[in-house]
Design a protein around this motif. Structure first.
Motif, PDB file in Angstrom:
ATOM      1  N   GLU A  58     -19.786 -25.795  67.813  1.00 21.61           N
ATOM      2  CA  GLU A  58     -19.716 -26.114  66.386  1.00 21.61           C
ATOM      3  C   GLU A  58     -21.094 -25.918  65.729  1.00 21.61           C
ATOM      4  OE1 GLU A  58     -17.990 -29.992  65.623  1.00 21.61           O
ATOM      5  OE2 GLU A  58     -18.909 -29.947  63.612  1.00 21.61           O
ATOM      6  N   GLY A  59     -22.137 -26.402  66.394  1.00 22.02           N
ATOM      7  CA  GLY A  59     -23.504 -26.228  65.882  1.00 22.02           C
ATOM      8  C   GLY A  59     -23.904 -24.754  65.847  1.00 22.02           C
ATOM      9  N   PHE A  60     -23.513 -24.005  66.889  1.00 20.86           N
ATOM     10  CA  PHE A  60     -23.807 -22.560  66.904  1.00 20.86           C
ATOM     11  C   PHE A  60     -23.218 -21.918  65.636  1.00 20.86           C
ATOM     12  CE2 PHE A  60     -23.687 -22.152  71.894  1.00 20.86           C
ATOM     13  CZ  PHE A  60     -24.974 -22.663  71.976  1.00 20.86           C
ATOM     14  N   CYS A  61     -21.950 -22.267  65.335  1.00 24.32           N
ATOM     15  CA  CYS A  61     -21.271 -21.651  64.183  1.00 24.32           C
ATOM     16  C   CYS A  61     -21.967 -22.017  62.875  1.00 24.32           C
ATOM     17  CB  CYS A  61     -19.797 -22.067  64.137  1.00 24.32           C
ATOM     18  SG  CYS A  61     -18.874 -21.369  65.509  1.00 24.32           S
ATOM     19  N   ARG A  62     -22.440 -23.262  62.774  1.00 21.15           N
ATOM     20  CA  ARG A  62     -23.174 -23.664  61.560  1.00 21.15           C
ATOM     21  C   ARG A  62     -24.399 -22.804  61.333  1.00 21.15           C
ATOM     22  NH1 ARG A  62     -23.204 -28.700  59.002  1.00 21.15           N
ATOM     23  NH2 ARG A  62     -21.347 -29.880  59.436  1.00 21.15           N
ATOM     24  N   MET A  63     -24.932 -22.286  62.424  1.00 17.56           N
ATOM     25  CA  MET A  63     -26.122 -21.418  62.303  1.00 17.56           C
ATOM     26  C   MET A  63     -25.721 -19.957  62.105  1.00 17.56           C
ATOM     27  SD  MET A  63     -28.803 -22.931  65.027  1.00 17.56           S
ATOM     28  CE  MET A  63     -29.027 -24.660  65.261  1.00 17.56           C
ATOM     29  N   GLY A  64     -24.444 -19.715  61.901  1.00 21.66           N
ATOM     30  CA  GLY A  64     -23.998 -18.349  61.598  1.00 21.66           C
ATOM     31  C   GLY A  64     -23.522 -17.577  62.807  1.00 21.66           C
ATOM     32  N   ALA A  65     -23.439 -18.224  63.976  1.00 16.26           N
ATOM     33  CA  ALA A  65     -22.975 -17.513  65.180  1.00 16.26           C
ATOM     34  C   ALA A  65     -21.463 -17.324  65.125  1.00 16.26           C
ATOM     35  CB  ALA A  65     -23.347 -18.311  66.424  1.00 16.26           C
ATOM     36  N   ARG A  74     -11.436 -24.018  78.462  1.00 14.17           N
ATOM     37  CA  ARG A  74     -12.785 -24.204  79.030  1.00 14.17           C
ATOM     38  C   ARG A  74     -13.675 -22.985  78.819  1.00 14.17           C
ATOM     39  NH1 ARG A  74     -12.779 -27.238  84.560  1.00 14.17           N
ATOM     40  NH2 ARG A  74     -11.364 -28.950  84.146  1.00 14.17           N
ATOM     41  N   THR A  75     -13.201 -22.034  77.995  1.00 12.42           N
ATOM     42  CA  THR A  75     -13.970 -20.795  77.828  1.00 12.42           C
ATOM     43  C   THR A  75     -14.635 -20.736  76.455  1.00 12.42           C
ATOM     44  OG1 THR A  75     -12.478 -19.637  79.323  1.00 12.42           O
ATOM     45  CG2 THR A  75     -13.807 -18.263  77.865  1.00 12.42           C
ATOM     46  N   LEU A  76     -15.896 -20.370  76.452  1.00 18.15           N
ATOM     47  CA  LEU A  76     -16.630 -20.136  75.198  1.00 18.15           C
ATOM     48  C   LEU A  76     -16.746 -18.623  75.022  1.00 18.15           C
ATOM     49  CD1 LEU A  76     -18.527 -21.071  72.836  1.00 18.15           C
ATOM     50  CD2 LEU A  76     -20.397 -20.885  74.468  1.00 18.15           C
ATOM     51  N   ARG A  77     -16.278 -18.137  73.855  1.00 16.86           N
ATOM     52  CA  ARG A  77     -16.388 -16.702  73.552  1.00 16.86           C
ATOM     53  C   ARG A  77     -17.415 -16.496  72.469  1.00 16.86           C
ATOM     54  NH1 ARG A  77     -12.480 -14.257  76.219  1.00 16.86           N
ATOM     55  NH2 ARG A  77     -10.703 -15.574  76.758  1.00 16.86           N
ATOM     56  N   LEU A  78     -18.225 -15.475  72.636  1.00 16.20           N
ATOM     57  CA  LEU A  78     -19.278 -15.184  71.662  1.00 16.20           C
ATOM     58  C   LEU A  78     -19.197 -13.719  71.271  1.00 16.20           C
ATOM     59  CD1 LEU A  78     -22.300 -16.695  73.648  1.00 16.20           C
ATOM     60  CD2 LEU A  78     -21.034 -17.834  71.813  1.00 16.20           C
ATOM     61  N   HIS A  93     -28.476 -27.734  59.617  1.00 19.87           N
ATOM     62  CA  HIS A  93     -28.570 -29.131  60.037  1.00 19.87           C
ATOM     63  C   HIS A  93     -27.455 -29.347  61.066  1.00 19.87           C
ATOM     64  CE1 HIS A  93     -29.728 -33.335  58.591  1.00 19.87           C
ATOM     65  NE2 HIS A  93     -29.096 -33.456  59.736  1.00 19.87           N
ATOM     66  N   VAL A  94     -27.815 -29.638  62.299  1.00 18.02           N
ATOM     67  CA  VAL A  94     -26.803 -29.774  63.362  1.00 18.02           C
ATOM     68  C   VAL A  94     -27.064 -31.045  64.190  1.00 18.02           C
ATOM     69  CG1 VAL A  94     -26.332 -27.296  63.596  1.00 18.02           C
ATOM     70  CG2 VAL A  94     -28.176 -28.321  64.929  1.00 18.02           C
ATOM     71  N   THR A  95     -26.041 -31.453  64.931  1.00 17.78           N
ATOM     72  CA  THR A  95     -26.153 -32.671  65.743  1.00 17.78           C
ATOM     73  C   THR A  95     -25.941 -32.325  67.211  1.00 17.78           C
ATOM     74  OG1 THR A  95     -25.296 -33.952  63.916  1.00 17.78           O
ATOM     75  CG2 THR A  95     -25.205 -35.006  66.062  1.00 17.78           C
ATOM     76  N   ALA A  96     -26.841 -32.826  68.067  1.00 13.33           N
ATOM     77  CA  ALA A  96     -26.701 -32.608  69.511  1.00 13.33           C
ATOM     78  C   ALA A  96     -25.469 -33.367  70.004  1.00 13.33           C
ATOM     79  CB  ALA A  96     -27.943 -33.100  70.233  1.00 13.33           C
ATOM     80  N   PRO A  97     -24.487 -32.663  70.611  1.00 17.34           N
ATOM     81  CA  PRO A  97     -23.287 -33.372  71.066  1.00 17.34           C
ATOM     82  C   PRO A  97     -23.471 -34.033  72.433  1.00 17.34           C
ATOM     83  CG  PRO A  97     -23.047 -31.018  71.452  1.00 17.34           C
ATOM     84  CD  PRO A  97     -24.397 -31.207  70.832  1.00 17.34           C
ATOM     85  N   LEU A 150     -32.408 -24.112  71.339  1.00 14.42           N
ATOM     86  CA  LEU A 150     -32.627 -22.683  71.631  1.00 14.42           C
ATOM     87  C   LEU A 150     -32.110 -21.806  70.486  1.00 14.42           C
ATOM     88  CD1 LEU A 150     -33.508 -23.664  74.398  1.00 14.42           C
ATOM     89  CD2 LEU A 150     -31.987 -21.989  75.443  1.00 14.42           C
ATOM     90  N   ALA A 151     -30.964 -22.191  69.920  1.00 17.71           N
ATOM     91  CA  ALA A 151     -30.413 -21.417  68.796  1.00 17.71           C
ATOM     92  C   ALA A 151     -31.339 -21.535  67.588  1.00 17.71           C
ATOM     93  CB  ALA A 151     -29.008 -21.929  68.460  1.00 17.71           C
ATOM     94  N   ALA A 152     -31.835 -22.755  67.331  1.00 19.24           N
ATOM     95  CA  ALA A 152     -32.707 -22.979  66.171  1.00 19.24           C
ATOM     96  C   ALA A 152     -34.037 -22.235  66.323  1.00 19.24           C
ATOM     97  CB  ALA A 152     -32.948 -24.478  65.988  1.00 19.24           C
ATOM     98  N   LEU A 153     -34.511 -22.077  67.564  1.00 22.56           N
ATOM     99  CA  LEU A 153     -35.755 -21.324  67.794  1.00 22.56           C
ATOM    100  C   LEU A 153     -35.600 -19.858  67.380  1.00 22.56           C
ATOM    101  CD1 LEU A 153     -36.861 -22.600  71.346  1.00 22.56           C
ATOM    102  CD2 LEU A 153     -38.174 -22.866  69.241  1.00 22.56           C
ATOM    103  N   GLN A 154     -34.346 -19.364  67.446  1.00 21.94           N
ATOM    104  CA  GLN A 154     -34.099 -17.957  67.088  1.00 21.94           C
ATOM    105  C   GLN A 154     -33.717 -17.781  65.626  1.00 21.94           C
ATOM    106  OE1 GLN A 154     -31.172 -16.096  69.912  1.00 21.94           O
ATOM    107  NE2 GLN A 154     -31.256 -18.100  70.859  1.00 21.94           N
ATOM    108  N   ALA A 155     -33.316 -18.881  64.955  1.00 27.13           N
ATOM    109  CA  ALA A 155     -32.726 -18.772  63.607  1.00 27.13           C
ATOM    110  C   ALA A 155     -33.805 -18.553  62.551  1.00 27.13           C
ATOM    111  CB  ALA A 155     -31.946 -20.042  63.304  1.00 27.13           C
TER     112      ALA A 155
END
Ligand code: UD1
Length: 425
Positions: free
Chosen positions: A334-341, A348-352, A362-366, A376-381
């Motif tokens: 969910e946080g990845f998507c907020r950053m535009g991912a 159980r599968t994450l697709r990117l 603005h995201v929250t650590a789950p 790590l995502a925010a370091l690249q954003a």
């Protein structure tokens, strides 16, 4: 955090969280003082010290050394609020039962990665003679007034925690215990080697069949915790995603083999330097490595899956990672998507699908590793990100803001209340 910078420099890995916590609990089995060196200073370690204090141990933390002196007669119950403070509170179950003949515990806390039952821990202890009663208000009372006895136990799945519980229980049990289907994670081996240094008779260390000859007591010892392979993976995936070149020291190559392989497939270079260091270099433009899945050691570690995913958010192409260990490993999507991912979770599968740029949000650590993945995502954003819920991250990283700012990342942490930590009792 201000993203978009490459990472450069060198960083030494601390001792492993998943090693120091069971070892601290296992210190209760010993009749003398235990000194643990190279311990990471984490909030879970602080929680562990609170439990040790509660059952009567004297604990001193000095830099990265922890000295634990158990009392002659430790307490046998852990209050519910201390049990809930972390998952690893469960590691006290076997030492208390073995040392005092009973243990009263509540349900442990920790990351909500799935159901995380403790049936294998309880069934194994029952096989060793523990009488187990589930309490009405939640939690369990375990009794073995005449001591635990050795048994042949087959684990239906190589659970890290259950292997560690039964290993600790067996060290001072009457007779021989054989654990079939034991976990082989490096932190299990570290615990076994700690127990051996305290006088335990264990053979098969590092294999899936552990044989433990019970001894009357364990004595005090000094032990250096193994390096944290997940912190190393965190730095490696951060460099991979951001670009840059970083020297990692105090690592063990074998522990990082699967992560290194994935990174090489994605276009990074990893050059080992001697036995315990490596340089990772990345242009920051990765190719998606396709599909892969997590598994028990030596397969790709579940804890590193969200971190690897974070590195691949901007990779060219599509990736899919299946977590075979936990049902809810990818709450960070969910946080990845907020950053535009472009990220989605199905079962159980994450697709990117890689996007050209991420944008600050603005995201929250789950949870612990999901929170680190958002860092790590925010370091690249591009632009500013704010991450809340960082108490999850503090459970596994000494100071993630310092870790990345020393490599050139623009991370600042809100001022935190430091607890009186130097001398816990
Ligand atoms: C440990 C690690 C954690 C890591 C995990 C898997 C510590 C402190 N934590 O967690 O970081 O992600 O190993 O490598 O070392 N299970 C049962 N019944 C049980 C015990 C486990 O069904 O009695 C299931 C769990 O729900 C999970 C799987 O087995 O689906 C693996 O769990 P386990 O290996 O026990 O993980 P932990 O010891 O909790």
């Amino acid at each position: 955090m201000e993203g978009g910078r490459k990472l450069f420099g060198s960083v030494r890995m601390p001792g492993a969280k998943n090693s120091v916590l069971p070892i601290m609990a296992a210190a209760v089995l010993c009749t003398g003082t235990v000194t643990i060196t190279d311990a990471p200073v984490l909030s879970d370690v602080r929680a562990c010290i609170r439990i040790l204090n509660r059952i009567g141990c004297t604990v001193m933390l000095c830099g990265t050394n922890i000295r634990i002196t158990p009392p002659e007669h430790p307490g046998s119950s852990i209050p519910p609020e201390l049990m809930r403070s972390m998952r690893s509170s469960l590691f006290f179950l076997a030492p208390l039962l073995a040392r005092t003949g009973q243990a009263e515990i509540g349900m442990p806390g920790g990351c909500r990665l799935g159901a995380r039952p403790i049936d294998m821990h309880l069934e194994g202890l029952a096989r060793m003679g523990a009488e187990i009663t589930e309490k009405q208000e939640g939690g369990w009372m375990l009794k073995a007034p005449h001591g635990l006895k050795g048994a042949h136990i087959t684990l239906r799945f190589p659970s890290v925690g259950a292997t560690e519980t039964l290993l600790m229980a067996a060290c001072t049990a009457y007779g021989t215990t054989v654990l079939h289907g034991a976990a082989r994670e490096p932190e299990v081996t570290d615990l076994a080697q700690f127990l051996q240094s305290a006088g335990a008779q264990i053979s098969g260390v590092g294999t899936s069949e552990l044989c433990i000859e019970g001894t009357e007591f364990l004595f005090g010892t000094q032990f250096a915790v193994c390096p944290d392979r997940i912190t190393a993976a965190t730095v490696m995936f951060a460099v991979a995603g951001c670009g840059g070149e970083v020297l990692l020291t105090n690592i063990r190559h074998a522990d990082l083999h699967c992560c290194a392989q994935l990174l090489e497939r994605a276009g990074c270079s990893i050059a080992p330097l001697g036995k315990s260091a490596a340089v990772i270099a990345s242009s920051g433009r990765l190719r998606a490595p396709g599909s892969w899945q997590t598994g028990v050691y030596p397969a790709f570690p579940t804890d590193a899956a969200p971190l690897a995913a974070a590195a691949l958010l901007r990779a060219q192409g599509e990736s899919a990672v299946l977590d075979s260990i936990f049902e809810n490993r990818f709450a960070c999507a969910e946080g990845f998507c907020r950053m535009g991912a472009q990220a989605s979770v199905c079962s159980r599968t994450l697709r990117l699908r890689g996007v050209p740029e991420l944008c600050g949000a603005h995201v929250t650590a789950p949870d612990l590793r999901g929170g680190a993945a958002l860092v790590l995502a925010a370091l690249q954003a591009q632009g500013t990100s704010v991450i809340t819920g960082t108490e999850h991250i503090d459970r596994g990283y000494e100071n993630i803001a310092v870790l990345f700012s020393q490599l050139g990342g623009a991370v600042t942490a809100a001022e935190k209340q430091r607890e009186g930590f130097e001398m816990a009792q």
